[in-house]
Motif scaffolding. Structure first.
Motif, PDB file in Angstrom:
ATOM      1  N   UNK A 111     -56.474 -27.359  -5.716  1.00  0.00           N
ATOM      2  CA  UNK A 111     -56.535 -25.705  -5.397  1.00  0.00           C
ATOM      3  C   UNK A 111     -57.927 -25.007  -6.145  1.00  0.00           C
ATOM      4  N   UNK A 112     -58.166 -24.328  -5.462  1.00  0.00           N
ATOM      5  CA  UNK A 112     -58.930 -23.342  -6.048  1.00  0.00           C
ATOM      6  C   UNK A 112     -58.047 -21.852  -5.902  1.00  0.00           C
ATOM      7  N   UNK A 113     -57.753 -20.896  -7.051  1.00  0.00           N
ATOM      8  CA  UNK A 113     -56.677 -19.838  -6.986  1.00  0.00           C
ATOM      9  C   UNK A 113     -57.928 -18.861  -7.184  1.00  0.00           C
ATOM     10  N   UNK A 114     -57.795 -17.117  -6.401  1.00  0.00           N
ATOM     11  CA  UNK A 114     -58.583 -16.727  -6.715  1.00  0.00           C
ATOM     12  C   UNK A 114     -58.424 -15.549  -5.193  1.00  0.00           C
ATOM     13  N   UNK A 115     -57.253 -14.859  -5.526  1.00  0.00           N
ATOM     14  CA  UNK A 115     -56.622 -14.080  -5.109  1.00  0.00           C
ATOM     15  C   UNK A 115     -57.716 -12.321  -5.949  1.00  0.00           C
ATOM     16  N   UNK A 153     -62.519 -17.843 -10.310  1.00  0.00           N
ATOM     17  CA  UNK A 153     -62.414 -18.228  -9.785  1.00  0.00           C
ATOM     18  C   UNK A 153     -61.242 -20.387 -10.367  1.00  0.00           C
ATOM     19  N   UNK A 154     -60.363 -20.170 -10.180  1.00  0.00           N
ATOM     20  CA  UNK A 154     -59.142 -21.187 -10.701  1.00  0.00           C
ATOM     21  C   UNK A 154     -59.304 -22.144 -10.349  1.00  0.00           C
ATOM     22  N   UNK A 155     -59.261 -24.206 -10.874  1.00  0.00           N
ATOM     23  CA  UNK A 155     -58.978 -24.704 -10.156  1.00  0.00           C
ATOM     24  C   UNK A 155     -57.714 -25.514 -10.343  1.00  0.00           C
ATOM     25  N   UNK A 156     -56.521 -25.228  -9.606  1.00  0.00           N
ATOM     26  CA  UNK A 156     -55.531 -26.109 -10.432  1.00  0.00           C
ATOM     27  C   UNK A 156     -55.326 -27.609 -10.146  1.00  0.00           C
ATOM     28  N   UNK A 157     -55.060 -28.549 -10.457  1.00  0.00           N
ATOM     29  CA  UNK A 157     -55.627 -29.999 -10.498  1.00  0.00           C
ATOM     30  C   UNK A 157     -54.192 -30.399 -10.461  1.00  0.00           C
ATOM     31  N   UNK A 158     -53.339 -31.019 -10.050  1.00  0.00           N
ATOM     32  CA  UNK A 158     -52.069 -31.721  -9.992  1.00  0.00           C
ATOM     33  C   UNK A 158     -52.026 -33.033 -10.157  1.00  0.00           C
ATOM     34  N   UNK A 159     -51.369 -33.736 -10.987  1.00  0.00           N
ATOM     35  CA  UNK A 159     -52.222 -35.636 -10.502  1.00  0.00           C
ATOM     36  C   UNK A 159     -49.966 -35.635 -10.537  1.00  0.00           C
ATOM     37  N   UNK A 160     -50.596 -36.848 -10.120  1.00  0.00           N
ATOM     38  CA  UNK A 160     -49.197 -38.147  -9.261  1.00  0.00           C
ATOM     39  C   UNK A 160     -47.893 -37.296  -9.760  1.00  0.00           C
ATOM     40  N   UNK A 161     -47.512 -37.843 -11.008  1.00  0.00           N
ATOM     41  CA  UNK A 161     -46.728 -37.257 -12.071  1.00  0.00           C
ATOM     42  C   UNK A 161     -45.972 -36.256 -12.192  1.00  0.00           C
ATOM     43  N   UNK A 162     -47.060 -34.848 -11.925  1.00  0.00           N
ATOM     44  CA  UNK A 162     -46.905 -33.669 -11.258  1.00  0.00           C
ATOM     45  C   UNK A 162     -47.347 -32.225 -12.710  1.00  0.00           C
ATOM     46  N   UNK A 163     -48.061 -33.102 -13.259  1.00  0.00           N
ATOM     47  CA  UNK A 163     -48.891 -32.705 -14.910  1.00  0.00           C
ATOM     48  C   UNK A 163     -49.983 -31.332 -13.969  1.00  0.00           C
ATOM     49  N   UNK A 164     -50.242 -30.441 -14.307  1.00  0.00           N
ATOM     50  CA  UNK A 164     -50.859 -29.139 -13.916  1.00  0.00           C
ATOM     51  C   UNK A 164     -51.650 -28.944 -14.870  1.00  0.00           C
ATOM     52  N   UNK A 165     -53.145 -29.155 -14.288  1.00  0.00           N
ATOM     53  CA  UNK A 165     -54.088 -28.663 -15.595  1.00  0.00           C
ATOM     54  C   UNK A 165     -55.236 -27.568 -14.804  1.00  0.00           C
ATOM     55  N   UNK A 166     -55.295 -26.368 -15.034  1.00  0.00           N
ATOM     56  CA  UNK A 166     -55.966 -25.394 -14.535  1.00  0.00           C
ATOM     57  C   UNK A 166     -58.083 -25.442 -15.486  1.00  0.00           C
ATOM     58  N   UNK A 167     -58.463 -25.051 -14.947  1.00  0.00           N
ATOM     59  CA  UNK A 167     -60.126 -25.410 -14.874  1.00  0.00           C
ATOM     60  C   UNK A 167     -61.082 -24.211 -13.879  1.00  0.00           C
ATOM     61  N   UNK A 168     -61.633 -23.709 -15.187  1.00  0.00           N
ATOM     62  CA  UNK A 168     -62.272 -22.485 -14.588  1.00  0.00           C
ATOM     63  C   UNK A 168     -63.576 -23.046 -13.989  1.00  0.00           C
TER      64      UNK A 168
END
Length: 177
Positions: A111-115, A153-168
């Motif tokens: 999901x991409x976040x930019x509010x 803008x940041x992309x939040x990536x979540x894998x099937x184990x629920x781990x999270x990573x944020x990428x610019x």
């Protein structure tokens, strides 16, 4: 599959997934279909995903020109390991590979976040506090630069184990081959 809503264009993009009626573990697809919310019609696009894949993360950028695709699961008969990141340019209908690797090389969601309004409120409140506390005037140009920097803008990536990573998002665009 991936589903993208290009609101300004009035379109939905359906990317990859499985071909209906076939063994779902063998027949992943690389096709991209566009649904017009205005004409209520589907069109198969000439552009394809770089691999036959599903369970990948995909997001559309704020200006709705680019779709960023990462991770995913490829067909057994391909060498795709899900560690790649691609940028699809919707204006020239071309997919470009990035030098940057996906944080998760299998199934993931993104999901991409930019509010922008929250970012502006945060910066303005911070500046107002600084000006009040230290009795200084901060030039409008500096305030504008601060707002731009905080509106990344940041992309939040979540894998099937629920781990999270944020990428610019800028890191991805700077890594296009």
């Amino acid at each position: 599959f991936g589903l993208i809503h290009a609101q300004k264009r009035g379109e939905l993009l359906l990317l990859g997934g499985f071909d209906n009626g076939r063994d779902r573990f063998k027949w992943r697809i690389d096709t991209i279909h566009k649904y017009s919310l205005y004409t209520k019609t589907w069109t198969k696009l000439d552009i394809k995903l770089p691999h036959k894949m599903n369970n990948f993360g995909c997001v559309i950028t704020k200006e709705e020109r680019y779709v960023i695709i990462m991770g995913g699961v490829g067909d057994r008969d391909t060498d795709y390991d899900g560690a790649e990141v691609f940028v699809m340019d919707l204006e020239i209908m071309k997919t470009l590979k990035c030098d940057i690797k996906s944080p998760f090389n299998r199934a993931c969601k993104a999901v991409i976040m930019d509010d922008e309004q929250d970012n502006v409120s945060l910066v303005v409140g911070f500046v107002r506090d600084l000006m009040s506390k230290y009795k200084i005037d901060i030039p409008v140009d500096i305030i504008d630069l601060m707002i731009i920097w905080h509106s990344i803008e940041f992309i939040h990536v979540i894998n099937e184990d629920g781990k999270h990573c944020k990428i610019n998002v800028d890191l991805i665009f700077n890594a296009i081959q």
